[in-house]
Design a protein around this motif. Structure first.
Motif, PDB file in Angstrom:
ATOM      1  N   ARG A 210     -11.795  14.199  13.839  1.00  0.00           N
ATOM      2  CA  ARG A 210     -11.106  13.170  13.056  1.00  0.00           C
ATOM      3  C   ARG A 210     -10.514  12.157  14.018  1.00  0.00           C
ATOM      4  N   LEU A 211     -10.896  10.910  13.800  1.00  0.00           N
ATOM      5  CA  LEU A 211     -10.470   9.827  14.685  1.00  0.00           C
ATOM      6  C   LEU A 211      -9.540   8.899  13.926  1.00  0.00           C
ATOM      7  N   GLY A 212      -8.394   8.604  14.546  1.00  0.00           N
ATOM      8  CA  GLY A 212      -7.438   7.672  13.953  1.00  0.00           C
ATOM      9  C   GLY A 212      -7.299   6.427  14.805  1.00  0.00           C
ATOM     10  N   LEU A 213      -7.437   5.258  14.172  1.00  0.00           N
ATOM     11  CA  LEU A 213      -7.280   3.981  14.858  1.00  0.00           C
ATOM     12  C   LEU A 213      -6.097   3.222  14.257  1.00  0.00           C
ATOM     13  N   ASN A 214      -5.617   2.199  14.964  1.00  0.00           N
ATOM     14  CA  ASN A 214      -4.548   1.361  14.405  1.00  0.00           C
ATOM     15  C   ASN A 214      -5.172   0.332  13.465  1.00  0.00           C
ATOM     16  N   ASP A 215      -5.682   0.858  12.352  1.00  0.00           N
ATOM     17  CA  ASP A 215      -6.425   0.098  11.350  1.00  0.00           C
ATOM     18  C   ASP A 215      -5.441  -0.606  10.413  1.00  0.00           C
ATOM     19  N   LYS A 216      -5.558  -1.913  10.280  1.00  0.00           N
ATOM     20  CA  LYS A 216      -4.608  -2.716   9.492  1.00  0.00           C
ATOM     21  C   LYS A 216      -4.559  -2.272   8.031  1.00  0.00           C
ATOM     22  N   VAL A 217      -5.723  -2.009   7.425  1.00  0.00           N
ATOM     23  CA  VAL A 217      -5.764  -1.609   6.013  1.00  0.00           C
ATOM     24  C   VAL A 217      -4.985  -0.316   5.809  1.00  0.00           C
ATOM     25  N   LEU A 218      -5.187   0.659   6.722  1.00  0.00           N
ATOM     26  CA  LEU A 218      -4.479   1.936   6.637  1.00  0.00           C
ATOM     27  C   LEU A 218      -2.975   1.738   6.822  1.00  0.00           C
ATOM     28  N   PHE A 219      -2.585   0.949   7.813  1.00  0.00           N
ATOM     29  CA  PHE A 219      -1.161   0.739   8.112  1.00  0.00           C
ATOM     30  C   PHE A 219      -0.447   0.060   6.952  1.00  0.00           C
ATOM     31  N   GLU A 220      -1.106  -0.907   6.319  1.00  0.00           N
ATOM     32  CA  GLU A 220      -0.471  -1.584   5.184  1.00  0.00           C
ATOM     33  C   GLU A 220      -0.361  -0.656   3.980  1.00  0.00           C
ATOM     34  N   ALA A 221      -1.379   0.205   3.793  1.00  0.00           N
ATOM     35  CA  ALA A 221      -1.356   1.151   2.668  1.00  0.00           C
ATOM     36  C   ALA A 221      -0.276   2.206   2.831  1.00  0.00           C
ATOM     37  N   THR A 222       0.068   2.529   4.077  1.00  0.00           N
ATOM     38  CA  THR A 222       1.074   3.574   4.334  1.00  0.00           C
ATOM     39  C   THR A 222       2.434   2.985   4.715  1.00  0.00           C
ATOM     40  N   GLY A 223       2.597   1.695   4.465  1.00  0.00           N
ATOM     41  CA  GLY A 223       3.912   1.074   4.680  1.00  0.00           C
ATOM     42  C   GLY A 223       4.247   0.802   6.127  1.00  0.00           C
ATOM     43  N   ARG A 224       3.215   0.682   6.987  1.00  0.00           N
ATOM     44  CA  ARG A 224       3.474   0.386   8.399  1.00  0.00           C
ATOM     45  C   ARG A 224       2.890  -0.978   8.764  1.00  0.00           C
ATOM     46  N   GLY A 225       3.010  -1.933   7.837  1.00  0.00           N
ATOM     47  CA  GLY A 225       2.399  -3.243   8.005  1.00  0.00           C
ATOM     48  C   GLY A 225       2.865  -4.006   9.222  1.00  0.00           C
ATOM     49  N   ILE A 381     -13.362  -5.528  32.396  1.00  0.00           N
ATOM     50  CA  ILE A 381     -11.941  -5.204  32.573  1.00  0.00           C
ATOM     51  C   ILE A 381     -11.696  -3.802  32.008  1.00  0.00           C
ATOM     52  N   PRO A 382     -11.500  -2.798  32.861  1.00  0.00           N
ATOM     53  CA  PRO A 382     -11.234  -1.443  32.350  1.00  0.00           C
ATOM     54  C   PRO A 382      -9.797  -1.304  31.839  1.00  0.00           C
ATOM     55  N   TYR A 383      -9.575  -0.298  30.995  1.00  0.00           N
ATOM     56  CA  TYR A 383      -8.245   0.034  30.448  1.00  0.00           C
ATOM     57  C   TYR A 383      -7.645  -1.133  29.667  1.00  0.00           C
ATOM     58  N   PHE A 384      -8.499  -1.908  28.972  1.00  0.00           N
ATOM     59  CA  PHE A 384      -8.018  -3.118  28.306  1.00  0.00           C
ATOM     60  C   PHE A 384      -8.928  -3.428  27.126  1.00  0.00           C
ATOM     61  N   THR A 385      -8.327  -3.812  25.982  1.00  0.00           N
ATOM     62  CA  THR A 385      -9.114  -4.338  24.857  1.00  0.00           C
ATOM     63  C   THR A 385      -8.517  -5.668  24.419  1.00  0.00           C
ATOM     64  N   THR A 386      -9.381  -6.610  24.120  1.00  0.00           N
ATOM     65  CA  THR A 386      -8.935  -7.935  23.693  1.00  0.00           C
ATOM     66  C   THR A 386      -8.323  -7.883  22.302  1.00  0.00           C
ATOM     67  N   SER A 387      -8.917  -7.068  21.435  1.00  0.00           N
ATOM     68  CA  SER A 387      -8.462  -7.006  20.042  1.00  0.00           C
ATOM     69  C   SER A 387      -7.135  -6.265  19.886  1.00  0.00           C
ATOM     70  N   GLY A 388      -6.816  -5.389  20.836  1.00  0.00           N
ATOM     71  CA  GLY A 388      -5.633  -4.544  20.698  1.00  0.00           C
ATOM     72  C   GLY A 388      -5.905  -3.259  19.944  1.00  0.00           C
ATOM     73  N   ILE A 389      -7.178  -2.920  19.720  1.00  0.00           N
ATOM     74  CA  ILE A 389      -7.515  -1.672  19.029  1.00  0.00           C
ATOM     75  C   ILE A 389      -7.060  -0.476  19.876  1.00  0.00           C
ATOM     76  N   GLN A 390      -6.548   0.550  19.200  1.00  0.00           N
ATOM     77  CA  GLN A 390      -6.057   1.739  19.907  1.00  0.00           C
ATOM     78  C   GLN A 390      -6.523   3.004  19.198  1.00  0.00           C
ATOM     79  N   VAL A 391      -6.857   4.007  19.985  1.00  0.00           N
ATOM     80  CA  VAL A 391      -7.143   5.336  19.441  1.00  0.00           C
ATOM     81  C   VAL A 391      -5.811   6.060  19.310  1.00  0.00           C
ATOM     82  N   ARG A 392      -5.369   6.275  18.075  1.00  0.00           N
ATOM     83  CA  ARG A 392      -4.074   6.935  17.845  1.00  0.00           C
ATOM     84  C   ARG A 392      -4.204   8.443  18.039  1.00  0.00           C
ATOM     85  N   TYR A 393      -5.330   9.000  17.606  1.00  0.00           N
ATOM     86  CA  TYR A 393      -5.540  10.435  17.812  1.00  0.00           C
ATOM     87  C   TYR A 393      -7.033  10.746  17.695  1.00  0.00           C
TER      88      TYR A 393
END
Length: 422
Positions: A210-225, A381-393
């Motif tokens: 199970r992979l968790g990302l800092n997905d905007k749709v998920l964050f807004e649905a769970t009140g972490r907008g 560029i290692p250890y860097f993403t332009t979009s700011g995407i993150q693997v939460r878990y």
């Protein structure tokens, strides 16, 4: 999908090999195929789907072979073309190349593969790794028919049961490519980020991940907008991902294939600040010489570093006698590409460097006919993403309860990254 028959034709339209899956079409109908293609080509209306009477031909061309699927039913066209490309992929795995000669040399094996790939017109096992376990490369039949691997009859067709590793590990790479076009005046005309999550899985048994990302749709649905999140577009998943689960609660849940695969891809059509900013001053002196001054500035955080940077500056085709001066790295003239390549092995964030070049122009200036191609930039560029995407878990669940090590890397690299010059 319901394909009636598959044909392999040479460039003259002669059938090399064919397989009738449903018995509902006249196999002689293929004689009409190439004349129809030729007629359409003459009229400039060539299309990959041809309707003739009650039959529909869907085809692709690979080197000197036509792969033609025919049906009398209202088939899922996208799926038919996917299967045709899968057939090419599998045959290339077996024969190194799919061409007329390789089909003639391996017709017994071709029939075996066609029987396993498609059954009664419906796609079955299309994974070459699974096929190679019970159809040997030489195509020699064993006296006792080998038992198909569990993956063929299993719901999880992309993974075998009984996989074992002494050390259980998962490697996950988030790779983003930046496509950018900057005008000669410094305005960003086009920018987008194309990303992919690539995995190498070395896990025993049948694990569920199970992979968790800092997905905007998920964050807004769970009140972490307000938490930093990313709105992903054009998301495409590997077949192992449970799409219904993702649509319900945005959880990326899957039983992975063994080894290397691409889990998902995405795109962000967003404004991107140029990571490496290029300024150029080009001075031409009465058709006799040209001087370049190129300034490169890294516009990312100081703690990040771009590796193996290449700045490719086009020069006139009649330039010669190059001279260079660089504040860092080295420059070289590549005459076969009509370009200067400025190499910077390590380019830290917040730095600015200069390169000067001087060329003689012995002949009449040719820019009026050649135009001025843009400067292009390559980097990683290692250890860097332009979009700011993150693997939460990344959770690994397996019934035996073993411990596994997940490794996560982020990499940003150039895609089509160009800067126009004045």
């Amino acid at each position: 999908m319901s394909v009636s028959a598959i044909f392999f034709l040479d460039m003259k339209g002669k059938v090399l090999i064919s397989r009738n899956y449903r018995g509902d079409v006249d196999m002689g109908c293929i004689d009409k195929f190439l004349p129809l293609v030729m007629d359409m080509e003459e009229e400039g209306q060539l299309m990959p789907i041809i309707q003739h009477g009650e039959n529909t031909f869907m085809y692709i061309k690979h080197y000197n072979v036509y792969l033609v699927a025919t049906t009398r039913k209202n088939a899922n066209v996208a799926l038919v073309f996917t299967v045709l490309h899968k057939i090419v992929e599998v045959f290339v795995e077996y024969f190194r190349e799919l061409e007329e000669e390789s089909i003639r040399d391996n017709f017994v094996l071709v029939y075996e593969l066609l029987d396993e790939l498609i059954d009664f017109g419906y796609p079955q096992t299309t994974d070459s790794k699974i096929l190679q376990e019970f159809i040997t490369q030489e195509g020699q039949k064993l006296e006792v028919a080998p038992k198909p691997p569990a993956a063929v009859t299993n719901a999880v067709s992309w993974r075998n049961e009984g996989v074992k590793y002494r050390k259980n590990e998962v490697f996950l790479d988030v790779v983003e490519s930046v496509n950018l076009l900057v005008s000669a005046t410094g305005n960003v005309m086009r920018s987008e980020i194309v990303g992919a999550v690539k995995m190498r899985v070395f896990l025993s048994g049948m694990p569920e991940l199970r992979l968790g990302l800092n997905d905007k749709v998920l964050f807004e649905a769970t009140g972490r907008g307000k938490t930093k999140s990313v709105e992903l577009e054009d998301v495409k998943f590997h077949q192992c991902v449970r799409l219904s689960r993702f649509e319900n609660d945005r959880t990326i849940s899957f039983i992975p294939p063994d080894g290397e695969f691409e889990l998902m891809s995405y795109r962000l059509n967003t404004h991107v600040k140029p990571l490496i900013w290029i300024e150029s001053v080009i001075e031409r002196h009465s058709h006799s010489r040209v001087e370049y001054m190129i300034k490169a500035k890294s516009q990312f955080k100081r703690r990040s570093t771009a590796n193996n940077v290449e700045i490719i500056i086009p020069v006139p085709s009649d330039a010669d006698s190059p001279k260079f001066k660089t504040s860092v790295g080295y420059a070289k003239y590549v005459p076969e590409s009509n370009a200067i390549i400025w190499n910077i092995k390590s380019f830290a964030g917040g730095k600015e460097y200069l390169m000067r070049a001087h060329f003689n122009l012995p002949s009449v200036e040719s820019e009026s006919t050649e135009g001025r191609p843009p400067i292009s930039v390559k980097f990683e560029i290692p250890y860097f993403t332009t979009s700011g995407i993150q693997v939460r878990y990344l959770k690994i669940i397996e019934k035996s309860g073993y411990q596994a090590l997940p490794w996560v890397r982020y990499i940003t690299q150039n895609g089509d990254y160009q800067v126009r010059v004045q």
